[in-house]
Write an enzyme that holds these catalytic residues in place. Sequence first.
Site, PDB file in Angstrom:
ATOM      1  N   TRP A 100       0.836  -1.208   0.000  1.00  0.00           N
ATOM      2  CA  TRP A 100       0.000   0.000   0.000  1.00  0.00           C
ATOM      3  C   TRP A 100       0.865   1.250   0.000  1.00  0.00           C
ATOM      4  O   TRP A 100       0.568   2.226  -0.688  1.00  0.00           O
ATOM      5  CB  TRP A 100      -0.976  -0.005   1.180  1.00  0.00           C
ATOM      6  CG  TRP A 100      -1.965  -1.123   1.107  1.00  0.00           C
ATOM      7  CD1 TRP A 100      -2.148  -2.120   2.023  1.00  0.00           C
ATOM      8  CD2 TRP A 100      -2.921  -1.388   0.055  1.00  0.00           C
ATOM      9  NE1 TRP A 100      -3.128  -2.976   1.601  1.00  0.00           N
ATOM     10  CE2 TRP A 100      -3.624  -2.561   0.419  1.00  0.00           C
ATOM     11  CE3 TRP A 100      -3.238  -0.744  -1.148  1.00  0.00           C
ATOM     12  CZ2 TRP A 100      -4.636  -3.103  -0.393  1.00  0.00           C
ATOM     13  CZ3 TRP A 100      -4.243  -1.291  -1.953  1.00  0.00           C
ATOM     14  CH2 TRP A 100      -4.920  -2.446  -1.568  1.00  0.00           C
ATOM     15  N   ASP A 167      -1.614   7.048   6.099  1.00  0.00           N
ATOM     16  CA  ASP A 167      -2.666   6.122   5.688  1.00  0.00           C
ATOM     17  C   ASP A 167      -2.954   5.250   6.907  1.00  0.00           C
ATOM     18  O   ASP A 167      -2.118   4.441   7.298  1.00  0.00           O
ATOM     19  CB  ASP A 167      -2.161   5.281   4.502  1.00  0.00           C
ATOM     20  CG  ASP A 167      -3.134   4.165   4.104  1.00  0.00           C
ATOM     21  OD1 ASP A 167      -4.181   4.001   4.764  1.00  0.00           O
ATOM     22  OD2 ASP A 167      -2.831   3.445   3.127  1.00  0.00           O
ATOM     23  N   LYS A 191     -11.982  -1.315   6.791  1.00  0.00           N
ATOM     24  CA  LYS A 191     -11.183  -2.156   7.663  1.00  0.00           C
ATOM     25  C   LYS A 191     -11.639  -2.053   9.118  1.00  0.00           C
ATOM     26  O   LYS A 191     -11.606  -3.028   9.838  1.00  0.00           O
ATOM     27  CB  LYS A 191      -9.701  -1.792   7.559  1.00  0.00           C
ATOM     28  CG  LYS A 191      -9.134  -1.761   6.135  1.00  0.00           C
ATOM     29  CD  LYS A 191      -8.759  -3.142   5.621  1.00  0.00           C
ATOM     30  CE  LYS A 191      -8.478  -3.187   4.121  1.00  0.00           C
ATOM     31  NZ  LYS A 191      -7.579  -2.195   3.581  1.00  0.00           N
TER      32      LYS A 191
HETATM   33  C1  LIG Z   1      -6.919  -1.858   2.147  1.00  0.00           C
HETATM   34  C2  LIG Z   1      -5.906  -0.797   2.217  1.00  0.00           C
HETATM   35  C3  LIG Z   1      -5.807   0.199   1.246  1.00  0.00           C
HETATM   36  C4  LIG Z   1      -6.674   0.223  -0.007  1.00  0.00           C
HETATM   37  O1  LIG Z   1      -7.978   0.515   0.322  1.00  0.00           O
HETATM   38  P1  LIG Z   1      -9.093   0.700  -0.821  1.00  0.00           P
HETATM   39  O2  LIG Z   1     -10.171   1.415  -0.080  1.00  0.00           O
HETATM   40  O3  LIG Z   1      -9.465  -0.670  -1.273  1.00  0.00           O
HETATM   41  O4  LIG Z   1      -8.526   1.515  -1.916  1.00  0.00           O
HETATM   42  C5  LIG Z   1      -4.861   1.184   1.409  1.00  0.00           C
HETATM   43  N1  LIG Z   1      -4.041   1.195   2.479  1.00  0.00           N
HETATM   44  C6  LIG Z   1      -4.096   0.248   3.437  1.00  0.00           C
HETATM   45  C7  LIG Z   1      -3.175   0.326   4.598  1.00  0.00           C
HETATM   46  C8  LIG Z   1      -5.034  -0.780   3.339  1.00  0.00           C
HETATM   47  O5  LIG Z   1      -5.095  -1.720   4.286  1.00  0.00           O
END
Ligand SMILES: *Cc1c(COP(=O)(O)O)cnc(C)c1O
Length: 357
Positions: A100, A167, A191
């Site tokens: 990511w 993030d 998540k």
């Molecule tokens: C799942 C995830 C993403 C991507 O998320 P999307 O909403 O599917 O684009 C980005 N960063 C992290 C840390 C993730 O776990």
Amino acid sequence: MKKAYNFTAGPCVLPQPAIDAAIEALKDFAGTGVPVVSISHRSKEWQAVMDEARSLWKEILNIPDNYEVLFLGGGASMQFLYVAMNFLEHKAAYLETGVWAKKALKEAKGLGEAYAVASSADKTFCYIPKDYTIPTDVDYFHITSNNTIYGTEIRHDIDSPVPLIADMSSDILSRPVDVSKYALIYGGAQKNVGPAGLAFAIVNKDALGKVTRYIPTMLDYRTHIDGGSMFNTPPVFPIFVMNETLKWLKGLGGLKVMNKMNVAKADKLYAEIDRNSLFRGTAAKEDRSIMNVCFVMAEGREALQDEFLAFAQGRGMVGIKGHRSVGGFRASIYNACPMEAVDALIACMQEFEAEHK
Ligand SMILES: *Cc1c(COP(=O)(O)O)cnc(C)c1O
């Protein structure tokens, strides 16, 4: 209904009260006689949900007044681009702790000069690099606080001499965070906060407006600040479920209580992984995530992998197969995952060990 212990990495387990409220709202939203997915987003009943969700975020995370909370479409992956669009003028630095993080960096490279100050790619991202200094000649420093795929986590708020951007897709609201240390915190909701289809962004308003490029309307955080996250039609159903999840979290006692519960779950599961002769953890101990617990079969016992997976699935474990880049198993024990599920997984591991001693 089949009893399932859900350890899926995302979309993930959500609190039952939020699911129940969603079911009710699909029948009749706020006494309107209309399902929540069919209500006008300009109605006063919907506006009340938006206002409540915003204020719950601010209260639970203790967000300072000069920050705004935004609810946006496009997932965390679209935020990778928002970050570069809104903050990259000359140069940006990223901490490369996983796939990511690499994807976030790639978007920045498309718009300007951006590079990784440190990386743990040499060991399949099983640790968080520590031997680096944050450069002072960059517009921002970007981190991924929890690396969902590898089960590593930066569990403290780092001090940065330049605007810090994180993030926090997979560990937001799992612990108290000092929001004032960040220019921006963003993530996908699916998540730990709600269903897929929604991203959150907590942005310091004073940190915006410093780039000279043209920012497309939809990719400009200021558009959504001015529009109260309703410049265009917002993802109403995910926002509704998120709001119910926030109410649940507040009702539990907030982030200090949540953190304690999360640490207790993670400690118990890691202790079993370390004790059990059939398994070993893959993340460096000091960097272990309290959200995504990654483990594989112990050396010499690799041949048992598929058998354990089937064994666990037969006992109701859902979503414990590891990401293909790490292999083995991953138990995502997000906020709404109860201790009961962790206990069930541990019992599974112990039974399996007894059968294969
Ligand atoms: C799942 C995830 C993403 C991507 O998320 P999307 O909403 O599917 O684009 C980005 N960063 C992290 C840390 C993730 O776990």
